[in-house]
Design a protein around this motif. Structure first.
Motif, PDB file in Angstrom:
ATOM      1  N   SER A 256       0.836  -1.200   0.000  1.00  0.00           N
ATOM      2  CA  SER A 256       0.000   0.000   0.000  1.00  0.00           C
ATOM      3  C   SER A 256       0.870   1.249   0.000  1.00  0.00           C
ATOM      4  O   SER A 256       2.033   1.218   0.420  1.00  0.00           O
ATOM      5  CB  SER A 256      -0.912   0.015   1.233  1.00  0.00           C
ATOM      6  OG  SER A 256      -0.139   0.002   2.432  1.00  0.00           O
TER       7      SER A 256
ATOM      8  N   SER B  81       1.064   5.667   0.766  1.00  0.00           N
ATOM      9  CA  SER B  81       0.492   6.724   1.581  1.00  0.00           C
ATOM     10  C   SER B  81       1.289   8.010   1.377  1.00  0.00           C
ATOM     11  O   SER B  81       2.387   8.000   0.822  1.00  0.00           O
ATOM     12  CB  SER B  81       0.488   6.335   3.063  1.00  0.00           C
ATOM     13  OG  SER B  81       1.802   5.999   3.500  1.00  0.00           O
TER      14      SER B  81
ATOM     15  N   GLU C  75     -15.383   6.958  -5.547  1.00  0.00           N
ATOM     16  CA  GLU C  75     -16.038   5.870  -4.818  1.00  0.00           C
ATOM     17  C   GLU C  75     -17.543   6.119  -4.732  1.00  0.00           C
ATOM     18  O   GLU C  75     -18.035   7.226  -4.993  1.00  0.00           O
ATOM     19  CB  GLU C  75     -15.446   5.755  -3.409  1.00  0.00           C
ATOM     20  CG  GLU C  75     -13.946   5.477  -3.383  1.00  0.00           C
ATOM     21  CD  GLU C  75     -13.580   4.149  -4.031  1.00  0.00           C
ATOM     22  OE1 GLU C  75     -14.397   3.199  -3.921  1.00  0.00           O
ATOM     23  OE2 GLU C  75     -12.507   4.056  -4.641  1.00  0.00           O
TER      24      GLU C  75
ATOM     25  N   SER D 102     -16.330   9.866  -2.184  1.00  0.00           N
ATOM     26  CA  SER D 102     -14.943  10.161  -1.835  1.00  0.00           C
ATOM     27  C   SER D 102     -14.021   9.811  -3.010  1.00  0.00           C
ATOM     28  O   SER D 102     -14.394   9.054  -3.910  1.00  0.00           O
ATOM     29  CB  SER D 102     -14.522   9.384  -0.588  1.00  0.00           C
ATOM     30  OG  SER D 102     -14.570   7.982  -0.832  1.00  0.00           O
TER      31      SER D 102
ATOM     32  N   SER E 180     -10.416   8.198  -4.243  1.00  0.00           N
ATOM     33  CA  SER E 180      -9.339   7.286  -3.857  1.00  0.00           C
ATOM     34  C   SER E 180      -8.311   7.243  -4.984  1.00  0.00           C
ATOM     35  O   SER E 180      -8.563   7.717  -6.091  1.00  0.00           O
ATOM     36  CB  SER E 180      -9.870   5.879  -3.574  1.00  0.00           C
ATOM     37  OG  SER E 180     -10.430   5.307  -4.751  1.00  0.00           O
ATOM     38  N   TYR E 181      -7.153   6.680  -4.683  1.00  0.00           N
ATOM     39  CA  TYR E 181      -6.136   6.530  -5.716  1.00  0.00           C
ATOM     40  C   TYR E 181      -5.617   5.108  -5.713  1.00  0.00           C
ATOM     41  O   TYR E 181      -5.815   4.349  -4.757  1.00  0.00           O
ATOM     42  CB  TYR E 181      -4.991   7.534  -5.527  1.00  0.00           C
ATOM     43  CG  TYR E 181      -4.484   7.674  -4.118  1.00  0.00           C
ATOM     44  CD1 TYR E 181      -4.864   8.764  -3.332  1.00  0.00           C
ATOM     45  CD2 TYR E 181      -3.647   6.725  -3.557  1.00  0.00           C
ATOM     46  CE1 TYR E 181      -4.405   8.900  -2.036  1.00  0.00           C
ATOM     47  CE2 TYR E 181      -3.178   6.854  -2.267  1.00  0.00           C
ATOM     48  CZ  TYR E 181      -3.567   7.947  -1.505  1.00  0.00           C
ATOM     49  OH  TYR E 181      -3.117   8.068  -0.211  1.00  0.00           O
TER      50      TYR E 181
ATOM     51  N   THR F   6      -2.983   1.718  -6.100  1.00  0.00           N
ATOM     52  CA  THR F   6      -1.964   1.183  -5.202  1.00  0.00           C
ATOM     53  C   THR F   6      -0.556   1.353  -5.759  1.00  0.00           C
ATOM     54  O   THR F   6       0.412   0.986  -5.110  1.00  0.00           O
ATOM     55  CB  THR F   6      -2.218  -0.316  -4.944  1.00  0.00           C
ATOM     56  OG1 THR F   6      -2.235  -1.015  -6.210  1.00  0.00           O
ATOM     57  CG2 THR F   6      -3.550  -0.524  -4.250  1.00  0.00           C
TER      58      THR F   6
END
Length: 377
Positions: free
Chosen positions: A112, A114, A176, A180, A182-183, A185
């Motif tokens: 993952s 971040s 989503e 929201s 998301s991006y 992996t």
């Protein structure tokens, strides 16, 4: 300068650059280096197990904190994961990875990412424009170039303009069901045809070729499907890092030929000048590396340490080139490889052996020597 030794003080975090530092000249991590990192990562387990057998030393040693191992590179997450898979032999897994010169953090255990730090898209377009002008403005005679790089017949002294090529690492966004954003992996690699021609044998993963990098970057500014009616529109994706090359010259030559306004650290250039707000560096002979304003390995390292309660004096950092500078400055102990850049050797607390001599492994091994005279000093 911090001195580390097992009988007095050990770091809580070891962070090392890859190319030119942990990787040897053959671009592999030696078995000795893997075992040295594993020794550090597991030392608290063996030390505490021994301490529990001796009652009067339990209090002094049973709280030995684990030593974390972090890799830090200009490479993408997928490229670094490949290095881990092919070189670490299952002996150990790094605790964390700084990718793209600190633009994001990758966990090789959970796969993952971040803390992505993006290049503003308008700034990305601007830097491609600037670099195209600078690179094409430098010409070299044919005899300066290897024959395999020439794609046309020219007289020996005929001048060849600089041939710029560009690539980027894109992090795609998605909408989503709850609204929201998301991006993915991992980043996706996109390059133009000149970059592909130069690096065709060196791209080991799926990638996309575009005719015009500036047009591709502008296309990312179009709103993500489903967000067209939002006040703050969301782009289709973000740029983590840009790469630029001149097929006629190595990266260091291109970098040194650029005007000071481009080579200055982000935020230090004249705000009235029409200069992109970016961070520009290089970490090897092939290409320049562009990150967002203020993005560097030192910033990524600080974010990780802040989030994990690690003081900077408890960090030991290894590096060799200019893109490692902020990382070594942040660490309590900053170590430059013997094969490192001259400016890095001046900046570091100490210069150690080269990457051809297992310099990193020897340094870490010295911290665990039973003979205090062998400790790092």
């Amino acid at each position: 300068m911090i001195t580390f030794h097992h009988s007095t003080q050990l770091p809580r975090l070891i962070v090392t650059d890859l190319d030119g530092t942990l990787l040897n000249p053959d671009r592999i991590v030696t078995t000795r280096s893997v075992h040295a990192l594993h020794l550090a990562q597991t030392f608290h387990l063996r030390h505490n197990n021994r301490a529990s057998e001796v009652e009067d030393t339990v209090q002094a040693t049973s709280d030995r904190a684990p030593i974390r191992v972090m890799l830090a590179s200009g490479r993408s997450a997928r490229s670094i994961q490949r290095v881990i898979d092919e070189n670490f032999q299952g002996i150990m897994v790094p605790d964390a990875v700084l990718c793209s010169n600190g633009a994001l953090t990758y966990n090789p255990r959970t796969k993952s990412i971040s803390f992505p730090q993006f290049i503003p898209l308008d700034e990305a377009v601007k830097i491609v424009t600037h670099l195209t002008m600078e690179i094409t403005g430098v010409s070299l005679p044919k005899y300066h170039l290897p024959s395999e790089k020439l794609d046309q017949d020219l007289d020996d002294h005929e001048m060849i303009k600089g041939r710029p090529g560009f690539a980027c690492q894109v992090l795609w966004f998605s909408l989503e069901q709850d609204g929201s954003i998301s991006y993915g992996t991992d980043t996706f690699f996109v390059c133009d045809r000149t970059f592909e021609a130069e690096r065709r044998g060196g791209i080991h993963y799926k990638y996309q070729v575009v005719d015009d990098m500036q047009e591709f970057l502008r296309s990312l500014q179009r709103p993500l499907a489903g967000t067209e009616h939002r006040v703050n529109r969301i782009p289709r994706g973000g740029i983590i890092k840009l790469l630029a090359l001149d097929r006629n010259r190595v990266a260091s030559e291109v970098y040194e030929s650029l005007p000071a306004s481009l080579r200055l650290k982000a935020g230090s250039s004249d705000p009235s000048a029409d200069v992109p707000s970016i961070t520009l560096t290089y970490s090897g002979p092939l290409f320049l590396e562009v990150s967002g304003p203020g993005v560097n390995k030192g910033l990524g390292l600080k974010q990780y340490c802040d989030g994990n309660g690690i003081a900077r004096q408890d960090v030991a950092a290894f590096g060799d080139l200019l893109n490692d500078a902020e990382m070594l400055e942040f660490a309590g102990l900053g170590l430059c490889m013997g094969n490192g850049h001259p400016e890095m050797k001046k900046l570091a607390d100490r210069v150690i052996g080269t990457n051809a001599e297992d310099g990193l492994a020897k340094e870490i091994e010295s911290w665990f020597s039973l003979d205090p005279t062998n400790s790092a000093g």
